[in-house]
Design an enzyme around this catalytic site. Structure first.
Site, short mmCIF file in Angstrom:
data_model
loop_
_atom_site.label_atom_id
_atom_site.label_comp_id
_atom_site.label_asym_id
_atom_site.label_seq_id
_atom_site.Cartn_x
_atom_site.Cartn_y
_atom_site.Cartn_z
N LYS A 1 0.84 -1.19 0.00
CA LYS A 1 0.00 0.00 0.00
C LYS A 1 0.87 1.24 0.00
O LYS A 1 2.00 1.14 0.49
CB LYS A 1 -0.97 0.01 1.18
CG LYS A 1 -0.38 -0.24 2.58
CD LYS A 1 0.76 0.57 3.09
CE LYS A 1 0.61 2.04 3.26
NZ LYS A 1 1.89 2.66 3.80
N TYR B 1 -4.59 4.16 6.27
CA TYR B 1 -5.05 3.18 7.25
C TYR B 1 -6.36 3.64 7.90
O TYR B 1 -7.28 2.84 8.13
CB TYR B 1 -4.01 2.97 8.35
CG TYR B 1 -2.80 2.17 7.90
CD1 TYR B 1 -2.79 0.79 7.99
CD2 TYR B 1 -1.68 2.80 7.39
CE1 TYR B 1 -1.68 0.05 7.59
CE2 TYR B 1 -0.57 2.09 6.98
CZ TYR B 1 -0.57 0.71 7.08
OH TYR B 1 0.51 -0.01 6.67
P1 NAD Z 1 12.40 1.80 2.05
O1 NAD Z 1 12.84 3.15 1.67
O2 NAD Z 1 12.93 1.23 3.33
O3 NAD Z 1 12.75 0.74 0.90
C1 NAD Z 1 12.52 1.05 -0.46
C2 NAD Z 1 13.33 0.12 -1.33
O4 NAD Z 1 13.17 0.52 -2.68
C3 NAD Z 1 14.83 0.16 -1.03
O5 NAD Z 1 15.34 -1.14 -1.09
C4 NAD Z 1 15.39 1.00 -2.15
O6 NAD Z 1 16.73 0.64 -2.47
C5 NAD Z 1 14.46 0.65 -3.30
N1 NAD Z 1 14.41 1.68 -4.34
C6 NAD Z 1 14.47 1.45 -5.66
N2 NAD Z 1 14.42 2.59 -6.35
C7 NAD Z 1 14.33 3.59 -5.45
C8 NAD Z 1 14.26 5.00 -5.56
N3 NAD Z 1 14.23 5.63 -6.74
N4 NAD Z 1 14.17 5.71 -4.42
C9 NAD Z 1 14.15 5.11 -3.21
N5 NAD Z 1 14.23 3.76 -3.05
C10 NAD Z 1 14.31 3.01 -4.16
O7 NAD Z 1 10.81 1.81 2.05
P2 NAD Z 1 9.85 0.79 2.79
O8 NAD Z 1 9.49 1.35 4.12
O9 NAD Z 1 10.38 -0.58 2.71
O10 NAD Z 1 8.51 0.94 1.88
C11 NAD Z 1 8.35 0.25 0.67
C12 NAD Z 1 6.85 0.14 0.35
O11 NAD Z 1 6.21 -0.56 1.41
C13 NAD Z 1 6.11 1.47 0.23
O12 NAD Z 1 5.13 1.37 -0.77
C14 NAD Z 1 5.45 1.65 1.58
O13 NAD Z 1 4.27 2.43 1.54
C15 NAD Z 1 5.13 0.22 1.95
N6 NAD Z 1 5.10 0.02 3.41
C16 NAD Z 1 4.06 -0.67 3.93
C17 NAD Z 1 4.00 -0.91 5.29
C18 NAD Z 1 2.88 -1.73 5.86
O14 NAD Z 1 2.72 -1.74 7.08
N7 NAD Z 1 2.13 -2.43 5.04
C19 NAD Z 1 4.99 -0.40 6.13
C20 NAD Z 1 6.06 0.28 5.56
C21 NAD Z 1 6.10 0.49 4.19
#
Ligand code: NAD
Length: 362
Positions: free
Chosen positions: A128, A213
């Site tokens: 999401k 949420y």
């Molecule tokens: P994060 O920044 O920790 O990880 C993002 C990943 O994408 C990294 O591995 C990064 O290297 C990669 N990436 C590739 N291209 C990129 C770019 N141009 N810029 C930045 N990163 C890039 O983020 P996250 O917290 O893991 O979130 C990822 C997804 O998961 C999002 O859509 C977020 O909304 C969702 N999320 C959901 C929950 C949940 O509870 N369901 C919680 C956190 C995040």
């Protein structure tokens, strides 16, 4: 009627949960999942949860960072043949060990990788918010339909027992007709350089990330889609939040006459709850949306909302796998993600136009 009855969705979600039994009896194999994006969520929540699932296993990884690939290969015993980067990703089509692709990238990249996953002939689970716009959601849904594969959206709270009990209390009118909902989720965001504060990558700010949420809670408590929305925005730090929203509060009218008052913020901690006010009492959760420590409450001492903690990621991935193994439609599907983006677009439109607006249609 353009608006689908949400209660059907709840029924289908329940079906997906209960098909666990059928799936266990059916093929004994666990579905192989490929994680796309090895950031914080994949590292700290999804990979540990995969290890606890009944129907899933970590089969492959997709990352743009070779050092991360080395670390994950060693930690999870992933062979070189099951490691991809964003350029070689499409070769995953030839890997029969991968059944499901889980897109865990910044929001703006969801569309591309869901559609490439569909073209690779795999089922896709997408974090999401599903995408940055309703149009992106529509294209993702169409691609998955033409691939004949399932698309699930990572709304983990729908697989958490306190939330499910609250849905039941509302649906079965245990406290009488639902009248009003107050909901909110926010936190104080740190690092000003992160992608969550870049509109191109995140699509928006607190609303897209965590306000969703509280929006979901209103939708699954009422079992309806909002028809009219009026929203206001405040920015106390216009530099940090130059590109995305910082704090938004909005009201939603639902067809049955239920009103919801909702807020989200990136500026401060302390809002993480919902209250459902009904004809003969009320119930809610606080905290409501964290990974653990959730608490439910009601206005009647004899009605309790108490359940052991579950790993939300484990339960949602098992439910998705169970639906695939039992060949039943998974909910929340892409349509569910699309409904949220329609409401989110209406919230932004109301802020831009300074007036109440109607919500778009699928
Ligand atoms: P994060 O920044 O920790 O990880 C993002 C990943 O994408 C990294 O591995 C990064 O290297 C990669 N990436 C590739 N291209 C990129 C770019 N141009 N810029 C930045 N990163 C890039 O983020 P996250 O917290 O893991 O979130 C990822 C997804 O998961 C999002 O859509 C977020 O909304 C969702 N999320 C959901 C929950 C949940 O509870 N369901 C919680 C956190 C995040």
């Amino acid at each position: 009627m353009q608006r689908r009855p949400f209660l059907a969705t709840l029924g289908a979600t329940a079906a997906a949960l209960t098909t666990g039994t059928r799936a266990q009896e059916a093929p004994g194999r666990k579905l192989g999942w490929a994680l796309v994006g090895l950031g914080s969520l994949s590292t700290h929540q999804i990979a540990p949860a995969l290890a606890k699932t009944k129907h899933c296993r970590l089969a492959a990884i997709v990352t743009g960072t070779p050092e991360k690939a080395e670390k994950w290969k060693a930690q999870y015993g992933i062979p070189d043949s099951h490691v991809y980067n964003y350029e070689t990703f499409d070769r995953i089509a030839e890997n029969p060990d991968v059944d499901v692709i889980y897109v865990v990238l910044p929001n703006s990249m969801h569309e591309e990788f869901v559609i490439r996953g569909a073209k690779a002939g795999k089922h896709v689970f997408c974090e999401k918010p599903m995408a940055n716009s309703a149009d992106e959601c529509r294209r993702m849904i169409a691609a998955m339909k033409s691939a004949g594969k399932q698309l699930g959206v990572g709304y983990r709270c729908q697989f958490e027992p306190h939330h499910r009990e609250c849905m039941r209390l509302a649906r079965e009118k245990v406290f009488g007709d639902l009248k009003f909902i107050e909901a909110g989720f926010g936190f104080q965001i740190g690092d000003p350089a992160q992608w969550r504060l870049r509109k191109k990558l995140a699509g928006g700010g607190a609303l897209m990330d965590v306000g969703i949420y509280a929006l979901q809670a209103c939708r699954y408590l009422t079992g309806e889609e909002p028809v009219e929305i009026v929203a206001q925005e405040v920015k106390t730090d216009p530099v940090k939040f130059a590109e995305v929203d910082e704090t938004i509060s909005w009201s939603m009218k639902f067809p049955s006459g239920v009103m919801a008052s909702v807020m989200t913020t990136y500026a401060f901690n302390g809002v993480n709850s919902f209250t459902a006010v009904c004809q003969n009492g009320k119930f809610g959760m606080d905290p409501a949306y964290s990974y653990d420590g959730l608490k439910g409450w009601t206005s009647k001492p004899e009605v309790k909302i108490e359940f052991p903690a579950v790993d939300h990621f484990q339960t949602e991935m098992d439910a998705f796998a169970a639906a695939i193994l039992a060949d039943v439609a998974f909910v929340p599907s892409g349509e569910e993600g699309l409904w949220d983006l329609l409401a989110i677009e209406a919230i932004y439109r109301s802020i831009a136009e300074g007036k109440a607006v109607t919500v778009g249609n699928v």
